[in-house]
Design a protein around this motif. Structure first.
Motif: not given
Ligand SMILES: [Zn+2]
Ligand SMILES: [Zn+2]
Length: 172
Positions: A22, A113-114, A117
């Protein structure tokens, strides 16, 4: 990082391992306690069991904070576990249990990914401490009480009640 659902379907319950990194800059900008951090190394696996898709693993990074009590910079070697469950958007399991943590899948892949995160930012402290029992700065003389004890008396006694405090002391 996206995982194709067909790939998990074909594996018939056999987990698929993945690695992803990330971006540090984006995460730093979204959490004001983070001074700097290394790229976040994510390792995990994904599997389909029954009609549900499971993704779990661990995120590792070195994160620099300023201690909220003594103001010293320190580095935390963070290892943050994550675990997410997905179902196809039309799966009845999503209606059965409205406040479940199951994420609906709109397309033909899991977009990680989101979510990762968000998991990472949620694990960040809002009140970072260099040590759990950091003694902080003396409010009177400003010395870092982890390094050297001071002789200030920081008991906050209302001057109007000081006489009363003496009275109790004598009675002990
Ligand atoms: Zn501290
Ligand atoms: Zn002091």
């Amino acid at each position: 990082m996206n995982i194709k659902l067909t790939e998990l379907d074909h594996r018939k319950g056999e987990p698929l391992s993945f690695q992803v990194t990330l971006d540090a800059v984006d995460l730093k900008n979204r959490h004001h306690e983070i001074r700097s951090l290394t790229p976040v190394e994510v390792e995990g696996d994904a599997v389909k069991l029954g009609n549900l898709y499971y993704v779990k693993g661990d995120m590792k990074a070195d994160i620099d904070f300023i201690c909220a009590r003594c103001l010293n910079p320190f580095t935390q070697h963070a290892s943050i576990p994550f675990s997410e469950t997905f179902a196809l958007a039309d799966d009845p399991v999503l209606e059965d249990d409205e406040d479940s943590d199951i994420h609906p899948l709109e397309g033909d892949q899991i977009e990680l990914d989101t979510l990762l995160q968000e998991d990472f930012l949620l694990a960040m402290p809002t009140f970072p401490l260099c040590e759990e029992d950091c003694k902080g700065l003396c409010p009177t003389c400003g010395v870092n009480r982890n390094d050297s004890p001071c002789t200030c008396s920081n008991e906050r006694i209302d001057p109007r009640l000081a006489g009363l405090a003496d009275l109790f002391k004598d009675n002990k």
